[in-house]
Design a protein around this motif. Structure first.
Motif, short mmCIF file in Angstrom:
data_model
loop_
_atom_site.label_atom_id
_atom_site.label_comp_id
_atom_site.label_asym_id
_atom_site.label_seq_id
_atom_site.Cartn_x
_atom_site.Cartn_y
_atom_site.Cartn_z
N UNK A 1 18.19 1.60 4.79
CA UNK A 1 19.62 1.37 4.40
C UNK A 1 20.19 1.44 2.95
N UNK A 2 18.94 0.59 2.22
CA UNK A 2 19.03 0.71 0.74
C UNK A 2 18.94 1.95 -0.04
N UNK A 3 18.05 2.85 0.87
CA UNK A 3 17.77 4.31 0.14
C UNK A 3 19.33 4.99 0.35
N UNK A 4 19.89 4.61 1.50
CA UNK A 4 21.25 5.43 1.86
C UNK A 4 22.39 5.04 0.84
N UNK B 1 4.31 4.45 5.87
CA UNK B 1 5.45 3.85 5.13
C UNK B 1 6.63 3.97 5.87
N UNK B 2 7.71 3.55 5.19
CA UNK B 2 9.08 3.64 5.64
C UNK B 2 9.60 5.18 5.72
N UNK B 3 9.88 5.95 6.75
CA UNK B 3 10.50 7.17 6.68
C UNK B 3 11.62 7.10 6.09
N UNK B 4 11.86 8.23 5.13
CA UNK B 4 13.07 8.41 4.47
C UNK B 4 14.17 8.92 5.30
N UNK B 5 15.46 8.49 5.42
CA UNK B 5 16.26 8.58 6.56
C UNK B 5 17.08 9.90 6.27
N UNK B 6 16.61 10.97 6.14
CA UNK B 6 17.36 12.19 5.82
C UNK B 6 16.93 13.24 6.59
N UNK C 1 23.80 20.77 15.08
CA UNK C 1 22.92 22.10 15.16
C UNK C 1 21.25 21.55 15.06
N UNK C 2 20.54 22.38 15.33
CA UNK C 2 19.02 22.11 15.03
C UNK C 2 18.72 21.69 13.76
N UNK C 3 18.06 20.71 13.63
CA UNK C 3 17.42 20.40 12.09
C UNK C 3 16.14 19.26 12.39
N UNK C 4 15.63 19.30 10.97
CA UNK C 4 14.24 18.66 10.98
C UNK C 4 14.34 17.56 9.95
N UNK C 5 13.52 16.57 10.57
CA UNK C 5 13.56 15.20 9.89
C UNK C 5 12.71 15.48 8.49
N UNK C 6 13.18 14.70 7.57
CA UNK C 6 12.36 14.36 6.36
C UNK C 6 11.18 13.81 6.75
N UNK C 7 9.90 14.43 6.13
CA UNK C 7 8.68 13.68 6.91
C UNK C 7 7.87 12.82 5.77
N UNK C 8 8.46 12.98 4.56
CA UNK C 8 7.97 12.04 3.35
C UNK C 8 8.39 10.65 3.85
N UNK C 9 7.60 9.55 3.39
CA UNK C 9 7.91 8.24 3.51
C UNK C 9 8.18 7.62 2.07
N UNK C 10 8.26 6.37 2.25
CA UNK C 10 8.80 5.88 0.80
C UNK C 10 7.70 5.08 0.14
N UNK C 11 7.50 5.21 -0.71
CA UNK C 11 6.79 4.43 -1.82
C UNK C 11 6.78 3.00 -1.65
N UNK C 12 5.60 2.36 -1.29
CA UNK C 12 5.62 0.70 -1.12
C UNK C 12 6.45 -0.12 -1.80
#
Length: 823
Positions: free
Chosen positions: A138-141, A438-443, A495-506
């Motif tokens: 949520x903070x990321x958003x 790590x916490x997945x980036x919500x993108x 439509x079709x989409x892919x999740x961001x696979x990076x996670x966030x820095x601790x």
RNA sequence: GCGGAUGUGGUGGAAUUGGUAGACACGCUAGUCUUAGGAACUAGUGCCGCAAGGCGUGAAGGUUCAAGUCCUUUCAUCCGCACCA
């Protein structure tokens, strides 16, 4: 007589405190609040060490003290449990980080309790649990919505064997941590599209607010250095040759007044113009080789390089905007892409580094002042600039440097070839990690809509359990191994989409936990702003690590949310205390490889107990002074607690006979200790607070030498002593408090009240000095007249002897201290 | 190189901010007691000296009746930053 046995009483009271919620804070209390804690831990498999023991004991003492003083004292507890070790272990064994982390957590909870820390376990947080990282996302958003989170290509360390991204700490001497043999290749850099937080937008305000903070001074300096603000000028040089005639080169300098002394330009090897025009150079192959070589060196290795190296881009020239001179362009790795514009105007006449380079490659040197001294080295040095006169600088000759600087900037600004500019060392915060734990980036990346943030009501983006923790080899995190997770639908178009696979820095997780502690179980918001209003900023924050990044990031987040109206203060931590390390007995650092560690749990279990350990950690030195562990020190603190114990037990066994003769002495000793301990705890000078308690115990033992006391004064002394000890030795104090007949916990009792009348003595001892040397001591009434005191002083036999028949020239009386006689 | 700090007994460290240097501990010495212990208690312990006395806060100067504390110079150690333009 009942014996002091920590092994019996410590577990007993730990259980009692848990069951009775002694340390559970009421976050909506009307009482005055006190909020403090230490930087939370990463729960490693190894358990806690002496450093952790100190880290958490420091705030615990203060928080217990505040609780006794009647504050609503909240000691939160939590774990920073995302991180590399659990993931590396998973890669090796296939065991889920969730499982190993949970095991470690269980062990940590037990160990924390055994240390007697007064944490509120009902509000524990764990950054790797979905109910926490949901709000990290949520903070990321929030940052994303405000344009403070963005994507950019950036270079990452890359291991060609693993086909995997490496973190800085996984690069060892230029090689991958798992492939560091002689035959293994050096790591390289791979360009990846990654997420950043725009902390540079806040650099200025964070810097400005730093001086006013009540923080350990050197930490403030470190923060300021890290931000690294410097004021200077950007100058624009037109390029010439190799078809670059329409290009220009911007350089940043803090010494624009030396611009007439520019004899060559230097680009960082990564500078985009190098890639663009290097291939056209007459020596294209040399350029290519040099760049390749430089890119393989880590920044650290580059800095270690003693001798500067570089190559020219033959055929490429720059035009000096002030005099139209045509100057060669070089590449050298002493110029860093990450600072300024990644290019410099080299003035070997006035800059030490450029001088060295010019010497080596036989480049011309022009001096632009009347004294041939380096003037442009570092923004901080200010050799009195008005004492230098300009030379070889056309129309500016003869002006002093300060004048010339202003005039040259004005000229450049008028010509449109330069302007004043402020640059920072700090760069935007790279938060992407190609990691699983790590916490997945919500993108979500949609083919049609592009980058789409996950809507807040779809949070959390849960970290899926996966089979294979090995990175997939294409630069993405192991999350790419879960296609059913990656494959999703676009929140915008469906439509079709892919999740961001990076996670966030601790560090993202730990940038806002001070707020989450206030609403640890709230599933409707990250924290309750009303609670934040009541509790923020944190009154006391302790740490012994992370003096720069973590604190800076937490300040960035807090400032951001302050602007959003969700926290009352732009700063997260009112007081930041940075404690020093405990050293090994030989004065060296503890280290895993040396195996010279000391296990706090072993000390507790050996029979000394947590109370003696806590007390000794606090007694050995002021917490901010590095001090070696002394194994003979621990028993001395055990002895101290034991001597206090004995006083209470003997009191309990008396038949009630009352001896009142020495009440005044008893009360004076007690109140003196109350005063000292109170002020010393407040100032985090625990060592002298403990010394004062030891003195009280010694005094009381002396007073009762012949008789057994049972007077009310004696009881007050004992109760006060035990209450003073409670923050340091909470278990023993609790036991003794009950022995003294109290039904409720000492920790929610009260702090002993100081009665100042007992701080005043009836008589005082004054030193008498003759010509600055102490020659006698006199005992006078506290309210004696100054004249009488002087007479008394002069009448001393030894004083007379040293007067040697002469008349004193001057007699000085310093109140309550001494009499000084001058002959 | 730049910036910040710190130098006090055999050891860890005190010192009311210019006012009796060495609190409180550790260690050491001597002693007491004993269900002999890595226990407890008592006394002593900055250095030189039998003593009187003298000397003592990294070193050298200075200010002051008085300096660990303030000033100047210098040495040493630690920490942070560091090819930052």
């Amino acid at each position: 007589m009942k014996k002091y046995n920590p092994k019996d009483i410590e577990p007993k009271w730990q259980k009692y405190w848990d069951e009775n919620g002694t340390y559970v804070a009421n976050l909506d209390s009307d009482k005055e609040k006190y909020y403090g804690f230490a930087m939370f831990n990463y729960p490693s498999g190894a358990g806690i060490h002496l450093g952790h023991a100190k880290n958490f004991t420091i705030p615990d003492i203060l928080m217990r003290f505040k609780r006794q003083q009647g504050y609503e004292s909240y000691s939160p507890v939590g774990f920073d449990s995302f991180g590399l070790p659990a993931e590396n272990y998973a890669i090796k064994t296939g065991q889920s980080p969730r499982v190993t982390t949970d095991e470690a957590l269980e062990s940590y909870r037990n160990q924390y309790r055994q240390m007697g820390w007064s944490m509120d376990w009902t509000k524990e947080i764990d950054t790797s649990k979905a109910d926490y990282y949901k709000w990290t996302q949520w903070c990321f958003l929030q940052l994303y919505n405000d344009g403070l989170a963005y994507q950019k290509e950036s270079l990452q360390w890359w291991c060609d064997i693993d086909k995997s991204v490496l973190s800085d700490e996984q690069v060892i001497a230029g090689k991958c941590w798992r492939h560091d043999g002689d035959d293994d290749p050096l790591v390289s850099k791979k360009s990846l599209r990654q997420w950043f937080f725009k902390i540079t937008d806040y650099a200025d305000e964070i810097l400005e607010a730093t001086d006013a903070l009540n923080w350990t001074p050197w930490v403030k300096t470190a923060q300021k250095n890290w931000i690294g603000r410097s004021e200077g000028t950007v100058a624009t040089f037109k390029l010439d040759g190799l078809g670059a005639d329409n290009e220009h080169l911007d350089v940043f300098t803090t010494a624009i007044e030396t611009i007439y002394g520019v004899t060559f330009m230097v680009l960082a090897p990564e500078h985009p113009l190098v890639a663009q025009y290097g291939q056209h150079a007459d020596n294209a192959q040399d350029v290519d080789e040099y760049v390749l070589h430089a890119m393989r060196k880590s920044d650290i290795d580059r800095e270690k390089e003693k001798v500067k190296t570089g190559v020219p881009i033959e055929g490429l020239f720059a035009i000096n905007p002030v005099n139209g001179e045509k100057i060669p362009v070089w590449i050298a790795d002493y110029v860093l892409m990450g600072y300024g514009s990644g290019a410099i105007m080299a003035v070997p006449g006035q800059d030490e580094r450029d001088y060295e380079f010019a010497q080596k490659y036989d480049l011309p040197i022009v001096y632009t002042t009347d004294k041939n001294e380096f003037v442009s080295y570092g923004p901080e040095i200010k050799p009195d600039r008005t004492k230098f006169a300009m030379a070889n600088s056309g129309e500016f000759n003869g002006q002093n440097l300060e004048e010339a600087r202003q005039n040259i900037v004005a000229k450049l600004e008028k010509d449109g070839t330069g302007e004043a500019k402020v640059t920072y060392k700090v760069r935007d915060w790279l938060i992407s990690r190609q990691r699983y734990w790590g916490a997945p980036i919500p993108i979500v990346h949609c083919d049609a809509c592009g980058v789409v943030p996950v809507p807040e009501d779809k949070l959390p983006v849960e970290l899926p359990e996966i089979e294979n923790y090995q990175p997939p080899g294409d630069g993405r995190s192991p999350l790419a191994n879960a296609p059913e997770w990656v494959q999703t639908s676009c929140p915008k178009c469906g439509g079709e989409a892919q999740r961001e696979t990076d996670t966030m820095d601790g560090y993202v997780c730990s940038s806002w936990y001070q707020m989450r502690y206030l609403s640890p179980h709230d599933d409707t918001q990250a924290w309750d702003p009303k609670r934040a209003e009541q509790w923020m900023p944190v009154k006391f924050y302790n740490g012994g690590d992370h003096a720069t990044a973590h604190l800076l990031y937490a300040r960035f987040f807090t400032r951001f949310f302050n602007k959003k109206g969700l926290v009352p203060d732009p700063e997260p931590f009112q007081q930041m205390y940075f404690h020093a390390k405990i050293l090994a007995e030989d004065g060296t650092f503890f280290s895993k490889s040396k195996g010279n560690g000391i296990d706090p749990l072993e000390i507790i279990e050996s029979g000394y107990g947590a109370d003696a350990l806590r007390t000794y950690i606090s007694f050995m030195a002021p917490p901010d002074v590095e001090s070696p562990w002394n194994s003979d020190g621990l028993p001395s603190c055990y002895r101290f607690i034991n001597r206090a114990w004995t006083l209470v037990q003997e009191f309990n066994e008396t038949d009630g006979s009352v001896e009142e003769g020495q009440d005044k002495e008893i009360l004076q000793a007690t109140h003196k200790a109350i005063e000292k301990v109170t002020t010393d705890i407040e100032a985090i000078k625990y060592n002298t607070a403990i010394a004062a308690m030891m003195t009280l115990v010694n005094d009381l033992h002396k007073i009762k030498e012949d008789d057994t006391y049972a007077s009310p004064a004696w009881q007050f002394a004992l109760e006060s002593l035990v209450q003073l000890m409670a923050p340091f030795a909470p278990h023993a104090a609790e036991e003794l408090w009950r022995d003294l007949g109290h039904g409720d916990s000492i920790h929610i009792s009260h702090w002993p009240e100081l009665d100042e009348q007992y701080l005043v003595q009836d008589t005082m001892t004054l030193a008498v000095q003759v010509n600055g040397k102490v020659r006698a001591e006199i005992e006078v009434a506290a309210d004696a007249e100054e004249e009488a005191i002087k007479q008394e002083a002069l009448s001393q036999e030894n004083v007379q002897a040293h007067l040697d028949g002469k008349e004193p020239k001057k007699v000085i009386y310093v109140q309550n201290r001494l009499v000084s006689v001058v002959v």
